[in-house]
Write an enzyme that holds these catalytic residues in place. Sequence first.
Site, PDB file in Angstrom:
ATOM      1  N   TYR A 276      -6.182   6.672   4.450  1.00  0.00           N
ATOM      2  CA  TYR A 276      -6.309   5.680   3.378  1.00  0.00           C
ATOM      3  C   TYR A 276      -5.559   4.398   3.738  1.00  0.00           C
ATOM      4  CZ  TYR A 276      -5.376   2.917  -0.634  1.00  0.00           C
ATOM      5  OH  TYR A 276      -5.250   1.825  -1.444  1.00  0.00           O
TER       6      TYR A 276
ATOM      7  N   ASP B 140      -8.647   6.490  -1.880  1.00  0.00           N
ATOM      8  CA  ASP B 140      -7.493   7.246  -2.385  1.00  0.00           C
ATOM      9  C   ASP B 140      -7.927   7.970  -3.660  1.00  0.00           C
ATOM     10  OD1 ASP B 140      -7.727   5.178  -4.163  1.00  0.00           O
ATOM     11  OD2 ASP B 140      -5.624   4.597  -4.122  1.00  0.00           O
TER      12      ASP B 140
ATOM     13  N   GLU C  41       0.830  -1.209   0.000  1.00  0.00           N
ATOM     14  CA  GLU C  41       0.000   0.000   0.000  1.00  0.00           C
ATOM     15  C   GLU C  41       0.864   1.258   0.000  1.00  0.00           C
ATOM     16  OE1 GLU C  41      -3.057   0.536  -0.622  1.00  0.00           O
ATOM     17  OE2 GLU C  41      -3.507  -1.583  -0.814  1.00  0.00           O
TER      18      GLU C  41
END
Length: 353
Positions: A121, A139, A38
């Site tokens: 996020y 996002d 991520e």
Amino acid sequence: MSAPRLGIARPLLAWYDGAKRDLPWRRAPSPYKTLVSELMLQQTTVATVVPYFERFLARFPDVAALAAANEDDVTAAWSGLGYYRRARHLHAAARAVVERHGGALPADEETLRALPGLGPYTAAAVASIAFGARTFALDGNGARVTARLFGVRASIDRPATREALRARGLAEVPAARAGDFNQAVMELGATVCAPRAPGCAACPLARKCVAHAAGEAARLPVRSPRRGKRLVRVACFALVDGAGRVLLVRRQAGLLAGTWALPTVELEEDAPGEDAARGVVRELGVTAGRLVARGEVRHIFTHRDVTAEVFRAQAAARRVRDGQGARRWLAPDAFATVGISTFTRKALRLALD
Ligand code: SF4
């Protein structure tokens, strides 16, 4: 924005089950792999991230290995991926996980948020993908997809719009498979609901999508007008000793903080780079031979368009005056052992060729 649910979970998950790409962080997934992927994927495409992810995992296979690493090793493994702040955040988060949570990533979104460098996020993505929490990770990619799906015409750059999209997205998240739902939205945004040319004809949500029904898919999302990139001129200076080693300094601040770079100075409008490079030599306190102009390199950052005049000189002595921040002489074959940005690599290539 109190609107009814669209009911997208079922068709979206059915599509995802058949269409999802085979990505290294999806094989034998773990909370650590999710966190690393991520952070790497922020502002960077999957195709670019995959080889970095594989090398990073081979080097730092778990949270404990990353926490125990030194900063140079981490930035070296990140070199070329850009946005080095993410590497520092990941490293700091790993250390906090070891210190505060015994080496196990916390499952709870709020506790994840308290780790260094994890914004809303990333915390939501890790909580849902790694631990199945029913949350929605929004996002830029997700904002584009949801603005189209819900037909939202307000700018997605406004925090209020983002919050509204997050709330409406959350209402669509099923109690089971929340992590797959979030990954499916990201996958749809990456492979079908593309920024410029949304592939509505192949989209599993076309029958539910407000923008598609209104013929507005390509016009959404609405963005706030952006300011142009700032044009910046700098002078970089490669000081080379008798053994071919180059003097590098560790950047203390800015986008590239933590990486090693040539001594660099920003130039005033129209100021000759050569004068500035001489100033750098004086500041370093080194005795150097004739300054040779090697040409220019250009690099585009998110908000800056940088042109660097590159100079090189032979060092008469290797002693460097103490100053703020670390300095070291490094042989070219050791460049890979420290974090060096793509911009600095270009400048080094020009200086040393
Ligand atoms: Fe995006 Fe088109 Fe699918 Fe709507 S129908 S989500 S605009 S690809």
